[in-house]
Design an enzyme around this catalytic site. Structure first.
Site, mmCIF file in Angstrom:
data_model
loop_
_atom_site.group_PDB
_atom_site.id
_atom_site.type_symbol
_atom_site.label_atom_id
_atom_site.label_comp_id
_atom_site.label_asym_id
_atom_site.label_seq_id
_atom_site.Cartn_x
_atom_site.Cartn_y
_atom_site.Cartn_z
ATOM 1 N N GLY A 174 -11.446 3.946 0.417
ATOM 2 C CA GLY A 174 -12.459 4.664 1.175
ATOM 3 C C GLY A 174 -13.710 3.858 1.467
ATOM 4 N N CYS A 193 -13.253 -27.984 6.628
ATOM 5 C CA CYS A 193 -11.987 -27.318 6.299
ATOM 6 C C CYS A 193 -10.855 -28.346 6.205
ATOM 7 C CB CYS A 193 -11.671 -26.266 7.357
ATOM 8 S SG CYS A 193 -10.152 -25.361 7.010
ATOM 9 N N HIS A 216 -6.046 -21.529 10.201
ATOM 10 C CA HIS A 216 -7.407 -21.895 9.780
ATOM 11 C C HIS A 216 -8.143 -20.721 9.127
ATOM 12 C CE1 HIS A 216 -11.514 -23.224 9.693
ATOM 13 N NE2 HIS A 216 -11.838 -22.157 10.392
ATOM 14 N N ASP A 262 0.859 -1.182 0.000
ATOM 15 C CA ASP A 262 0.000 0.000 0.000
ATOM 16 C C ASP A 262 0.900 1.238 0.000
ATOM 17 O OD1 ASP A 262 0.999 0.192 2.549
ATOM 18 O OD2 ASP A 262 -0.928 0.074 3.561
ATOM 19 N N CYS A 294 -7.562 -27.479 6.400
ATOM 20 C CA CYS A 294 -6.300 -26.919 6.908
ATOM 21 C C CYS A 294 -5.676 -27.860 7.939
ATOM 22 C CB CYS A 294 -6.509 -25.526 7.509
ATOM 23 S SG CYS A 294 -7.230 -25.523 9.153
ATOM 24 N N ASP A 313 -8.027 -7.513 0.270
ATOM 25 C CA ASP A 313 -7.045 -7.762 1.334
ATOM 26 C C ASP A 313 -7.660 -7.363 2.653
ATOM 27 O OD1 ASP A 313 -6.643 -4.723 0.962
ATOM 28 O OD2 ASP A 313 -5.464 -5.198 2.754
ATOM 29 N N GLN A 323 -11.521 7.385 -5.202
ATOM 30 C CA GLN A 323 -12.138 7.790 -3.946
ATOM 31 C C GLN A 323 -13.505 8.415 -4.257
ATOM 32 O OE1 GLN A 323 -11.387 7.245 -0.848
ATOM 33 N NE2 GLN A 323 -9.237 6.571 -0.894
ATOM 34 N N GLY A 372 1.019 3.738 2.200
ATOM 35 C CA GLY A 372 1.282 4.338 3.500
ATOM 36 C C GLY A 372 0.233 5.367 3.878
ATOM 37 N N GLY A 373 -0.546 5.816 2.886
ATOM 38 C CA GLY A 373 -1.535 6.866 3.136
ATOM 39 C C GLY A 373 -2.557 6.475 4.183
ATOM 40 N N CYS A 399 -7.610 -28.013 11.295
ATOM 41 C CA CYS A 399 -8.860 -28.784 11.295
ATOM 42 C C CYS A 399 -8.621 -30.267 11.040
ATOM 43 C CB CYS A 399 -9.824 -28.203 10.263
ATOM 44 S SG CYS A 399 -10.457 -26.584 10.776
#
Lengths: 371, 371
Positions: A214, A302, A333, A92, A304, A264, A187, A94-95, A307
């Protein structure tokens, strides 16, 4: 196969399944990107990330700028080599972090002056400086330095959007590395006219991809979803759309339904620290005594390591006595849960059955267990 | 091949290479046992323990008695199933932890009354209760409930040793499970006459193995090593000798030189939390700025995941910014370092070159880097 192009393989309604090409490999979209704020996804080693099927991961410019510093990472061969992640990385600008400092920062048209949350030292971030840092970090995708304003304040959004647009031009100007894609950020808060104006302006700068900023910052779900629909209509089809900071399972589904490709969020690891686990029927709070003798896995569906191996009773014990292994197993998980969700979403789109998949998934999923 | 027998494969001087048989597999001795206090080796998943070559691990009765409770673990199928460790487990008696509470406990000839360090609630541990708890936990090797007195107070050691001996008889009487080996514990401080008397008494009770308690608790190295020599001479040869609570690399070597077979210590994971890493030339403090741009692994000769993958610079960054992954990678390394040391020691004994190996190893190893 050119870097930073998005090949759309199939669409179902507004939903898209594609492949985004980067110098560190392909990202199959739609995709969820685990967040590795300080050059590590909290508690999770790269080999675990690979095993769970993570592809692109995110790192935060603000944190890495402060510690250990972008120059140090550059001298260590860049972020990929430093943290030993050979798949794609996104940073990103940094804003977002700087603007979250509220009382400790001052914005002007040139940039932002802020106090470090660590030691109170003064720093200044500008569009040029953010790009400079991100070029040192060396991620595959880097983001324009933008302002993330309160989503419902129209007057402020008008001013802020103009600034974000001017900064986008300066970021583009400052960016020199051809092995990195610089994404523009739209934005405009919850205001259709502003959002469409922003999408037009940013699109015209011809970035290889677009972040939608935003959102998921306090507005209603209705406003978020409406904004995504405007964005789907306004942004060029053959470039990736990255819905920033979104990771609630239901929001991932609603985002994909509205043409989003990348997501993300720190949610999977943050929830783990709070003792909450995703399941197909909703979140559960694993600190709850209810689970003290429960021999079932966190989620029976699941695959993983957690699990496949451990009971809720054992995980509840680990969390109850504050053992680090509990955080690790829960994080493993929760991350795998979202990655599996995205893989299933993608497969469903490719087979023209995403609408049905989404409806069934959303019907089952609700918050239970007090998490 | 009978359970709980020790087959000595080869000896070199007093040093022994053997195989100790348990219901959950063989322990190759000499062996270091990682400590999983609360049914988890701190931060390390069972699959990582397996990968690094751990065999028998230790768990603490005191902690598990308080949380989640021995009955709960028994209902969950015992410690092996609860924590998903299918190799051997050893539990201590709870005595050492209870006696460490100092102001919060009261000893009498029947047992100990103590306040929980968690909530101040009152509890009582007796030889019978300790065995009862350990039978519920279900480890392969369990330990007699003993008192661990200050090592240099002769008068107190005389009284305390008599109590430990009486308790050993009661433990043996109380023990019913035939799929668990109950080890006796020798006490007697740093006093040869007491130690030999204790070794005689405990040996006559015909336990399948012997713990050597009351060492590494503040006495000098000379006293510790001398005591081990008396023990080697006084204890039956064909039963394992377990030097309790010892994990300093140099002490492991000196212990093996004096006929010891088994060791345990929290040191590898505790040091990791303090930022210290074992290397072949001594401990290093990885928080030191010295390592901020060091591209070398923690230890160039180590084959652990950490050393095969990450630079000191990255690990130093993780520790500096308090990231959980730093603890994990450091723990992984420190544990593997001791397990590798023990594997090499064993191979050297089998080839009659342990004396040379030990001399060379000790010559190289010293504390550096301020750890």
């Amino acid at each position: 196969m050119q870097h930073f192009t998005l090949d759309l393989q199939h669409t179902e309604g507004r939903s898209r399944a594609g492949v985004f090409h980067t110098p560190h490999g392909d990202l199959l979209t739609p995709a969820f990107m685990p967040v590795g704020t300080q050059a590590t996804v909290k508690g999770i080693a790269p080999r675990d990330l690979t095993e769970m099927g993570a592809s692109m991961i995110l790192a935060n410019t603000y944190h890495l700028y402060l510690r250990p510093g972008a120059e140090l990472i550059a001298r260590q061969g860049g972020l990929h080599r430093f943290m030993h992640w050979d798949q794609p990385i996104l940073t990103d600008s940094g804003g977002f972090q700087v603007f979250s400092l509220s009382e400790m920062r001052k914005i002007d048209d040139e940039g932002v002056t802020f106090k470090s949350h660590l030691d109170g030292s003064m720093h200044r971030l500008t569009p040029e400086k953010s790009i400079h840092i991100q070029e040192h970090l060396g991620a595959d995708v880097i983001m324009c330095f933008d302002e993330c304003p309160p989503p419902t304040d129209r007057e402020y959004n008008v001013i802020s959007m103009a600034r974000t647009h001017a900064w986008a031009e300066r970021c583009k100007q400052a960016h020199t590395r051809t092995d990195q894609a610089l994404f523009g950020i739209v934005q405009g808060g919850i205001f259709r006219e502003l959002r469409e104006q922003s999408a037009r302006f940013i699109s015209e700068l011809d970035f290889p991809g677009h972040g939608i900023g935003g959102l998921a910052v306090g507005e209603s779900k209705e406003n978020m979803y409406a904004t995504l629909e405007w964005m789907d209509a306004a942004l060029p089809e053959h470039k990736p759309r990255y819905l920033m900071g979104v990771g609630e399972p239901t929001d991932l589904i609603h985002g994909v339904m509205r043409g989003m490709d990348m997501f993300d969020c720190v949610l999977p690891t943050r929830l783990a620290r709070h003792g909450a686990a995703f399941t197909h029927t909703g979140r559960i709070n694993m600190r709850n005594k209810l689970f003290a003798e429960d021999e079932n896995p966190l989620d029976a569906e699941c695959d993983c390591y957690t699990c496949q191996t451990f009971s809720r009773a054992y995980i509840r014990h680990l969390l109850h006595v504050s053992e680090m292994l509990g955080l690790y197993l829960m994080s493993l998980h929760n991350l795998r849960f979202l990655l599996t969700l995205m893989r299933e979403i993608r497969a469903a789109i490719l087979e023209d059955r995403f609408a049905a998949y989404a409806a069934a998934w959303l019907l089952r999923y609700k918050n239970i267990g007090g998490a």
